[in-house]
Design an enzyme around this catalytic site. Structure first.
Site, PDB file in Angstrom:
ATOM      1  CB  THR A  70       2.116  -7.742  -7.816  1.00 25.80           C
ATOM      2  OG1 THR A  70       2.661  -7.221  -9.053  1.00 25.80           O
ATOM      3  CG2 THR A  70       1.378  -6.864  -6.728  1.00 25.80           C
ATOM      4  N   GLY A  71       2.955  -8.407  -4.487  1.00 18.04           N
ATOM      5  CA  GLY A  71       2.697  -8.701  -3.265  1.00 18.04           C
ATOM      6  C   GLY A  71       3.858  -8.866  -2.296  1.00 18.04           C
ATOM      7  CD  GLU A  76       0.344 -11.440  -9.574  1.00 22.25           C
ATOM      8  OE1 GLU A  76       1.074 -11.100  -8.521  1.00 22.25           O
ATOM      9  OE2 GLU A  76      -0.630 -12.156  -9.675  1.00 22.25           O
ATOM     10  CE  LYS A 105       0.870 -15.133  -9.236  1.00 19.19           C
ATOM     11  NZ  LYS A 105       1.210 -14.415  -8.198  1.00 19.19           N
ATOM     12  N   GLY A 106      -3.710 -13.757  -6.993  1.00 19.79           N
ATOM     13  CA  GLY A 106      -4.610 -12.521  -7.422  1.00 19.79           C
ATOM     14  C   GLY A 106      -4.929 -12.135  -5.774  1.00 19.79           C
ATOM     15  N   GLY A 107      -4.467 -12.130  -4.860  1.00 20.76           N
ATOM     16  CA  GLY A 107      -4.721 -11.607  -3.721  1.00 20.76           C
ATOM     17  C   GLY A 107      -4.444  -9.951  -3.738  1.00 20.76           C
ATOM     18  CB  THR A 113       6.345 -13.287  -0.903  1.00 20.15           C
ATOM     19  OG1 THR A 113       5.163 -13.614   0.227  1.00 20.15           O
ATOM     20  CG2 THR A 113       7.294 -14.088  -0.697  1.00 20.15           C
ATOM     21  CB  ALA A 138       1.556 -18.618  -4.906  1.00 23.88           C
ATOM     22  CG  ASP A 139      -3.016 -15.145  -3.138  1.00 23.38           C
ATOM     23  OD1 ASP A 139      -2.517 -14.528  -1.972  1.00 23.38           O
ATOM     24  OD2 ASP A 139      -3.469 -14.891  -4.025  1.00 23.38           O
TER      25      ASP A 139
END
Length: 262
Positions: A33-34, A111, A102-104, A36, A91-92
């Site tokens: 998720t995100g 995830e 992660k988790g932004g 990228t 990844a953040d």
């Protein structure tokens, strides 16, 4: 269309494009998720539509599931898949040992479950996410809503004894209301600035009542695919210590770019 992409978006795209080279016919693939990861899902969808790639995707959020279906990828649940061949996610932050924050995007729980149920995890990112020590990016925690302020107080008190530079935390908001995850939980962002011992912090955080999971991914990532704004790509493998370099070209009439602009 590629001429309109920023250097960061180009870096994300080339990392995503390179990562799908690791996907083989018949695989069960975790879909991250995100921003990228969304490029990666689009790239996989192109392979499914144009090259006949046959895979089953396990998404890590509702929005990734919707995008995957729109791209023609067969979507199944983790319970249906049982185990995955590969997970590709963003990844953040990442460090030299390929430990991650992660988790932004607010999907850290799914995830982490999906990543740890995989033979291999590949992280796709731009070079700006690489850090000497984790913590500049706020560390997300998923909390149950009940008593979240009590959990927050316990967390901030615990941080006094941890090797971190900051101890402030903020509840993530969605407008005037708390941000709510797909599981109905809240996200608390910890502003730590620098994490001295990520492994210890991860274990201690998960012992606090009300904390469902934290955004530290320790010893989970196997490879990181790092994109650069000029089209260069590096594939770093933590298991054998190798670094492969490549370069991807952009095509002005690429169907994928037209899809992304819709």
């Amino acid at each position: 269309m590629s001429g309109e992409l920023s250097p960061i978006d180009k870096a994300k795209f080339v990392a995503a494009k390179r990562s799908v080279d690791f996907v083989e016919d018949g695989m069960r693939v975790g879909l991250g998720t995100g921003s990228t990861a969304a490029w990666m899902v689009r790239c996989l969808g192109e392979l499914v539509r144009e090259d006949g790639l046959k895979i089953k995707g396990v998404p890590t959020s509702v929005r990734t599931a919707e995008l995957a279906r729109d791209c023609g990828i067969q979507v199944i649940s983790l319970d249906e898949a049982k185990w995955l061949d590969l997970t590709i996610d963003g990844a953040d932050e990442f460090d030299q040992d390929l430990n991650l924050i992660k988790g932004g995007g607010g999907a850290l729980l799914q995830e982490k479950i999906v990543a740890t149920a995989s033979d291999q995890m590949i992280v796709i990112t731009d070079v700006g996410k690489e850090v000497e020590a984790l913590g500049a990016f706020p560390l997300p925690l998923e909390l149950i809503p009940f008593g979240w302020q009590t959990s927050q107080a316990l967390i901030e008190e615990m941080l006094i004894s941890m090797d971190v530079l900051g101890r402030n935390s903020t509840l993530r908001m969605n407008g005037s209301s708390p941000f709510v995850t797909d599981e109905g939980n809240f996200i608390l962002d910890l502003h730590l600035n620098r994490i001295g011992n990520a492994r210890q912090l991860s274990m201690v955080l998960n012992q606090i009542p009300g904390v469902v999971e934290n955004g530290l991914f320790i010893d989970i990532c196997d490879k990181v695919v790092v994109g650069y704004g000029d089209g260069r790509v590096e594939v770093r493998d933590i298991n054998d210590g190798s670094i492969e370099e490549d370069r991807l070209d952009f095509l002005e009439d690429d169907n994928l770019f037209r899809d992304l602009s819709d």
